[in-house]
Structures are given as C-alpha cells and as structure tokens.
Design an enzyme around this catalytic site. Sequence first.
Site, PDB file in Angstrom:
ATOM      1  N   ASP A  92      14.671  13.357  45.100  1.00  0.00           N
ATOM      2  CA  ASP A  92      14.458  12.143  45.895  1.00  0.00           C
ATOM      3  C   ASP A  92      13.114  12.274  46.608  1.00  0.00           C
ATOM      4  O   ASP A  92      12.441  13.297  46.505  1.00  0.00           O
ATOM      5  CB  ASP A  92      15.627  11.932  46.864  1.00  0.00           C
ATOM      6  N   SER A  93      12.725  11.241  47.346  1.00  0.00           N
ATOM      7  CA  SER A  93      11.376  11.224  47.921  1.00  0.00           C
ATOM      8  C   SER A  93      11.293  11.942  49.261  1.00  0.00           C
ATOM      9  O   SER A  93      10.207  12.189  49.763  1.00  0.00           O
ATOM     10  CB  SER A  93      10.928   9.782  48.118  1.00  0.00           C
ATOM     11  N   GLY A  95      12.326  10.493  51.873  1.00  0.00           N
ATOM     12  CA  GLY A  95      12.337   9.398  52.842  1.00  0.00           C
ATOM     13  C   GLY A  95      13.673   9.251  53.549  1.00  0.00           C
ATOM     14  O   GLY A  95      13.730   9.168  54.778  1.00  0.00           O
ATOM     15  N   ASP A 146       9.821   5.867  50.044  1.00  0.00           N
ATOM     16  CA  ASP A 146      10.254   4.558  50.549  1.00  0.00           C
ATOM     17  C   ASP A 146      10.844   4.694  51.932  1.00  0.00           C
ATOM     18  O   ASP A 146      11.119   5.807  52.396  1.00  0.00           O
ATOM     19  CB  ASP A 146      11.311   3.958  49.613  1.00  0.00           C
ATOM     20  N   GLN A 201      14.076  -2.070  47.655  1.00  0.00           N
ATOM     21  CA  GLN A 201      14.699  -2.156  48.979  1.00  0.00           C
ATOM     22  C   GLN A 201      14.815  -3.637  49.357  1.00  0.00           C
ATOM     23  O   GLN A 201      14.761  -4.487  48.483  1.00  0.00           O
ATOM     24  CB  GLN A 201      13.882  -1.355  50.010  1.00  0.00           C
ATOM     25  N   GLY A 228      18.932   1.910  49.479  1.00  0.00           N
ATOM     26  CA  GLY A 228      19.399   1.216  50.673  1.00  0.00           C
ATOM     27  C   GLY A 228      20.818   0.682  50.555  1.00  0.00           C
ATOM     28  O   GLY A 228      21.207  -0.227  51.283  1.00  0.00           O
ATOM     29  N   ASP A 278      24.268   8.838  41.643  1.00  0.00           N
ATOM     30  CA  ASP A 278      24.453  10.149  42.254  1.00  0.00           C
ATOM     31  C   ASP A 278      25.259   9.949  43.525  1.00  0.00           C
ATOM     32  O   ASP A 278      25.218   8.877  44.125  1.00  0.00           O
ATOM     33  CB  ASP A 278      23.101  10.769  42.645  1.00  0.00           C
ATOM     34  N   CYS A 316      43.948  16.954  33.530  1.00  0.00           N
ATOM     35  CA  CYS A 316      42.603  17.541  33.597  1.00  0.00           C
ATOM     36  C   CYS A 316      42.619  18.954  33.029  1.00  0.00           C
ATOM     37  O   CYS A 316      43.545  19.719  33.292  1.00  0.00           O
ATOM     38  CB  CYS A 316      42.140  17.562  35.052  1.00  0.00           C
ATOM     39  N   CYS A 318      39.969  21.097  33.475  1.00  0.00           N
ATOM     40  CA  CYS A 318      38.844  21.816  34.097  1.00  0.00           C
ATOM     41  C   CYS A 318      39.267  23.246  34.431  1.00  0.00           C
ATOM     42  O   CYS A 318      40.457  23.566  34.428  1.00  0.00           O
ATOM     43  CB  CYS A 318      38.376  21.066  35.346  1.00  0.00           C
ATOM     44  N   CYS A 321      42.070  23.259  37.149  1.00  0.00           N
ATOM     45  CA  CYS A 321      43.398  22.779  36.745  1.00  0.00           C
ATOM     46  C   CYS A 321      44.036  23.654  35.671  1.00  0.00           C
ATOM     47  O   CYS A 321      45.260  23.712  35.569  1.00  0.00           O
ATOM     48  CB  CYS A 321      43.306  21.333  36.267  1.00  0.00           C
ATOM     49  N   HIS A 347      36.909  20.817  40.339  1.00  0.00           N
ATOM     50  CA  HIS A 347      37.791  19.769  39.805  1.00  0.00           C
ATOM     51  C   HIS A 347      37.192  18.375  40.023  1.00  0.00           C
ATOM     52  O   HIS A 347      37.178  17.555  39.103  1.00  0.00           O
ATOM     53  CB  HIS A 347      39.202  19.807  40.400  1.00  0.00           C
TER      54      HIS A 347
HETATM   55 ZN   LIG Z   1      40.704  19.566  37.151  1.00  0.00          ZN
END
Ligand SMILES: [Zn+2]
Length: 379
Positions: A92-93, A95, A146, A201, A228, A278, A316, A318, A321, A347
């Site tokens: 990121d910037s 900002g 920004d 923005q 924003g 994100d 799941c 993962c 799990c 998870h």
């Molecule tokens: Zn999981």
Amino acid sequence: MPLRFELLSTAASGARRARIHLPHRIVETPVFMPVGTQGTVKAVPQNILEDLGAQIILGNTYHLYLRPGHELIRSLGGLHKFISWPRAMLTDSGGFQVFSLSKLRKLTEQGVEFRSHLDGSKHMFSPEHSMNVQIALGADICMAFDECTEYPADEARAAESLRYTMAWAARSLTHFRAHQHLVPWHNEFNGQTQSLFGIVQGGMYPHLRRESAQRLVEMNFDGYAIGGLSVGEPRDLTREVIAEVLPLLPKDKPRYVMGVGFPDEIVEYARMGVDMMDCVIPTRAARHGLLFTSEGRMNIKNRQFADDPNPPDSQCSCPTCSRYSRAYLRHLMQTGEPLGGTLNSIHNLAFYLNTMATLHSQLDEPTTTEHALANPLTR
Ligand SMILES: [Zn+2]
C-alpha cells in the site's frame, strides 16, 4: 513492462475470471490477498501460506518504512527476499496508516508531515517518497499515494481531500515511471517491472467518485483501486460506491477494492466484477477466537466447545481442521497460547482462499447459474 491482464471470461453478473501476469506470479482472479502488515501475515509462516494457496500478499509501506526501514530491506534484496516469499506481493502507499496511526500530522500540498506512532520521531511522506519506499521494497504492485477520506465527511471536506489525492496520483505516476528501474530485482524477470495502481477516492459522493475515476483513467495507471471503503459506512453504501465506480474503469485492467471484507462480502463484490480484495478480518478475527466456517461464524471460546472432539469445520481440509479439535482450539484460547491464534488464522485464511477457489470453478463452468454463483459459501 508492467503487468499483463488476461481476461478469461465475464459472467452475466459482471464477475470476471482473469489472470494477472506479475513478475513473481501469475495470479488467478478473483483473488483474496492476505495482509502481511509487518512483513508477516500475523502468526502464519510463509510455507503454510503457500500450502493454503495464497498467490499474493500485502505489505504495509508505513510500517516497513519505520521498522526495519526500506533501505535495509533494499540492501537485503527487497521484501520478497527479506521475508522469503517467492510469490506476488502488493504494497500500500502508507497513506492510510499515516492518517490513522500517526500523531500530529500536518497536511500540505507537498505531502504529510507526521510523528511516528512508535517513538514520536518526525517524518514526511510525499507521493515521491512513498514511491521511493515502495520501489525499494520491490512489491509486484505499488499503490499511488492518496488521502483516505474519513467517514463521515461532508461534501466540501471530501472534495478537498480528493483534490490532494488527484494531484498526488499524477505525481506518484511521474516519479514511479522515472525511478522504477531502481527496484532491487531489476532485470531478473525478462523486462517485467513493478506496476502502479491509482486509487479512486471521493468519500460517499457519487459525482466525486466519478470525477476521480475518470481522471485516474486518463492518467493511465496499470490498474485501479477503489479506496476509502470499510471506514465505518453501512454496507449498502459500500456496495453503491463499488457499483458506481466499476463501470467507469477499463475492462482490460485489474480492479481492486481495498480493505474488504467478510466472506459473504468478498463473494458479493467478486460477483459484481471486482478482481482483487484484501482484508485483515480473517487473521484479526482468528486471534480473537472467531472462526468462519461452512456453517457460519463460530466463537471457539464458547463453553459449548470445551469437550467437542470435532474439527472446527467438517467441510474444511486445512491443516487445522484435519488435525485438531474444537476442544483443543478452545483450550489454547483459554490459556492464551499463541498456537491458538496461529491455528485459527490458518483455518480462516483457508476458508477465504477456498471460497475464492470455489468461485473460480463456478465461473469456469459454462453452465453456472446465477443462483449457484451466489452461494460459493455453502459448498
Ligand atoms: Zn479449516
């Protein structure tokens, strides 16, 4: 040569399947990007992020500039080498953190003067300085400097803020193009370079958002972000702003909505045609014992899980799990053991990344109905 955006398909809802060709990775979109604020996705080692299928992670310019410093990271070969992450990265910037974390900031045409939230030392961030730091860090994608307009902001304030953001966007782009050859991995990827995104923005005002988008598109960035948002506004408003801005952005470049969201939100925005998102939610919630599962949200600290031998999410597979019980995860939280935060984070990240992977297969299936598209969370 900046990123290449390969659009594979566009569904009736607007959802796009695409590939973003970056120096360190070809990223399949829509993509969720885990946030690695201090050069680490909190509590989760890099090899596990790879196993979970993370294609691209974020680094925070403000934090890494203050500690350990961008020149130190440059001298160690850039952020990829420093943290041992071979796949794609975005910075990121700075900002957003300058405005949200630092003290005694002074905003001028030149940039922002501020004091570090760590030791009170005085610093200056300008578009040029943000670009220098991001080039030294060497992420595949950098963001224009920004000002993130706060919420609520009246129209005059939002317009004033946008005036800074637009002037800074142009300066960011000029400085970036003139200095991008200074990236630590220059010439390692057959002429591929870092890319720079502009950030739309304008607060919650549709005409300011439109003006912002149109002017940024004229500047010709490598991709566009909508910033924003997720600053405290109701979700209907978030959706309205995204719906207003998306049609104004070029179809042949990536679209990134910053800082969203809960699992159902990332699915909803991907359906609307957002390519990249994100958020700190999966890892932050995990450290507080909140798990996202195929059956909804689960507070693993609840007493009802004290003797529950089942995995957190039966759907799941993962690493958490497939090995650990709800009872054990609850015990780790009760005793404050750091492993609890790690296992919960693994998870939750798996849940987010699998949600996107499910969405990919739905979008790749030509007979996909809009109804099926709406529900990758109930797989
Ligand atoms: Zn999981």
